[in-house]
Design a protein around this motif. Structure first.
Motif, PDB file in Angstrom:
ATOM      1  N   GLY A 126      -4.055   1.821  -8.536  1.00  0.00           N
ATOM      2  CA  GLY A 126      -4.369   2.852  -7.562  1.00  0.00           C
ATOM      3  C   GLY A 126      -3.239   2.986  -6.548  1.00  0.00           C
ATOM      4  N   ASP A 127      -3.563   2.846  -5.273  1.00  0.00           N
ATOM      5  CA  ASP A 127      -2.557   2.938  -4.214  1.00  0.00           C
ATOM      6  C   ASP A 127      -1.879   1.600  -3.927  1.00  0.00           C
ATOM      7  N   ALA A 144      15.393  -2.794  -0.956  1.00  0.00           N
ATOM      8  CA  ALA A 144      16.203  -2.057  -1.929  1.00  0.00           C
ATOM      9  C   ALA A 144      15.328  -1.357  -2.962  1.00  0.00           C
ATOM     10  N   LEU A 145      14.279  -2.026  -3.433  1.00  0.00           N
ATOM     11  CA  LEU A 145      13.396  -1.429  -4.438  1.00  0.00           C
ATOM     12  C   LEU A 145      12.683  -0.191  -3.890  1.00  0.00           C
ATOM     13  N   ILE A 146      12.244  -0.264  -2.658  1.00  0.00           N
ATOM     14  CA  ILE A 146      11.570   0.894  -2.072  1.00  0.00           C
ATOM     15  C   ILE A 146      12.555   2.044  -1.879  1.00  0.00           C
ATOM     16  N   HIS A 147      13.799   1.730  -1.520  1.00  0.00           N
ATOM     17  CA  HIS A 147      14.841   2.749  -1.402  1.00  0.00           C
ATOM     18  C   HIS A 147      15.024   3.470  -2.736  1.00  0.00           C
ATOM     19  N   LEU A 176       0.853  -1.180   0.000  1.00  0.00           N
ATOM     20  CA  LEU A 176       0.000   0.000   0.000  1.00  0.00           C
ATOM     21  C   LEU A 176       0.895   1.237   0.000  1.00  0.00           C
ATOM     22  N   ASN A 177       0.796   2.041  -1.052  1.00  0.00           N
ATOM     23  CA  ASN A 177       1.589   3.263  -1.160  1.00  0.00           C
ATOM     24  C   ASN A 177       0.661   4.451  -0.981  1.00  0.00           C
ATOM     25  N   HIS A 178       0.505   4.850   0.269  1.00  0.00           N
ATOM     26  CA  HIS A 178      -0.460   5.892   0.637  1.00  0.00           C
ATOM     27  C   HIS A 178       0.080   6.626   1.862  1.00  0.00           C
ATOM     28  N   PRO A 179      -0.188   7.912   2.003  1.00  0.00           N
ATOM     29  CA  PRO A 179       0.336   8.657   3.147  1.00  0.00           C
ATOM     30  C   PRO A 179      -0.111   8.114   4.502  1.00  0.00           C
ATOM     31  N   VAL A 180      -1.276   7.466   4.533  1.00  0.00           N
ATOM     32  CA  VAL A 180      -1.824   6.970   5.799  1.00  0.00           C
ATOM     33  C   VAL A 180      -1.978   5.456   5.738  1.00  0.00           C
ATOM     34  N   PRO A 234       5.511   8.813  -1.744  1.00  0.00           N
ATOM     35  CA  PRO A 234       5.275   8.395  -3.140  1.00  0.00           C
ATOM     36  C   PRO A 234       6.454   7.588  -3.680  1.00  0.00           C
ATOM     37  N   LEU A 235       6.154   6.556  -4.465  1.00  0.00           N
ATOM     38  CA  LEU A 235       7.175   5.695  -5.045  1.00  0.00           C
ATOM     39  C   LEU A 235       7.141   5.798  -6.562  1.00  0.00           C
TER      40      LEU A 235
END
Length: 260
Positions: free
Chosen positions: A178-179, A201-204, A114-118, A133-134
């Motif tokens: 979406g998210d 590593a991918l998220i970095h 889940l890529n969301h601020p909350v 954000p990614l």
């Protein structure tokens, strides 16, 4: 006779797949339920071990038994002795040459993020979460560098017991809905914590801390201490196994999910 089972489980309540002295593993829970139906102890062998908190949408395991039961009994009967967090999806009688682990030609994992601020309360424990954000394109470019045969020492747990750090990745696809981000990865085998370490590593890279070609540098260094920390287990699913067609075991990865 030898029975193969297709399994689905929520890993949050368990200390992982492998049997433990406390009996709180997925394997222990399943063996106890199967033994009640078989009338004798059984030993399960799985296609792959999962860690604490890691789920399965299609794990495959087998056991040997002298008990003669309809295949439906190995599904519905065993499920009646299991907690809601584990379900037998199907059962097949297989040749004794079949082995859930050693006959496998590929294993498939999916990570849901889940890529969301909350953070989400309803999806807690069922997806990973990152607030910033990614960059999807950057992560996709980095994932391409992982395909093929590499020494994955930089993404290997210190507790890994594999004989070699060399693995061959045949698939690493990343998509967004979406998210929700989906990371689908396939290989003949994986090192301990390998997928979760790759996720770190991918998220970095996705958050812009490093460029995509940094992934190639990490591979070349072969040093776990230079790579980012292991990412959370919450969104990781063992999603299927491939076997030779002769065994007639469903070989397509099961990437379905029931998230709201």
């Amino acid at each position: 006779m030898r029975i193969a089972l297709g399994l689905e489980y929520d890993g949050r309540a368990f200390c992982g797949w492998q049997s433990q002295p406390n009996g709180l593993s997925v394997q222990d829970t399943l063996e106890t339920a199967i033994a009640r139906l078989a009338g004798a102890p059984v030993r399960l062998h799985a296609a792959g071990r999962t860690d604490a908190g890691v789920h399965a949408s299609l794990q495959v395991a087998h056991f040997d038994t002298g008990a003669v039961r309809p295949l439906t009994a190995w599904v519905r009967g065993v499920n009646s002795f299991l907690p809601p967090s584990i379900a037998v999806r199907w059962a097949r009688e297989v040749d004794e040459a079949f082995h859930a682990r050693f006959s496998a030609t590929a294993r498939h994992y999916r990570y849901l993020l889940l890529n969301h601020p909350v953070r989400s309360a309803l999806l807690a424990g069922r997806v990973g979460w990152h607030h910033a954000p990614l960059d999807l394109a950057a992560m996709q470019a980095a994932a391409v560098l992982l395909l093929g045969e590499h020494d994955f020492s930089s993404f290997r747990s210190s507790e890994c017991q594999a004989a070699s750090p060399v693995k061959h990745l045949t698939r690493f696809e990343i998509a967004r809905d979406g998210d929700l981000l989906r990371f689908d990865v396939s290989a003949g085998g994986f090192l301990h914590h390998m997928v979760r370490n790759l996720m770190g590593a991918l998220i970095h890279i996705g958050k812009g801390a490093m460029p995509p070609d940094w992934m190639a540098e990490l591979l070349a260094l072969r040093d776990r201490t230079v790579a980012p920390p292991t990412f959370m287990p919450d969104g990781l699913y063992f999603a299927g196994v491939s076997y030779p067609a002769a065994f007639e075991i469903a070989s397509e990865p099961c990437f379905r999910h029931y998230l709201v």
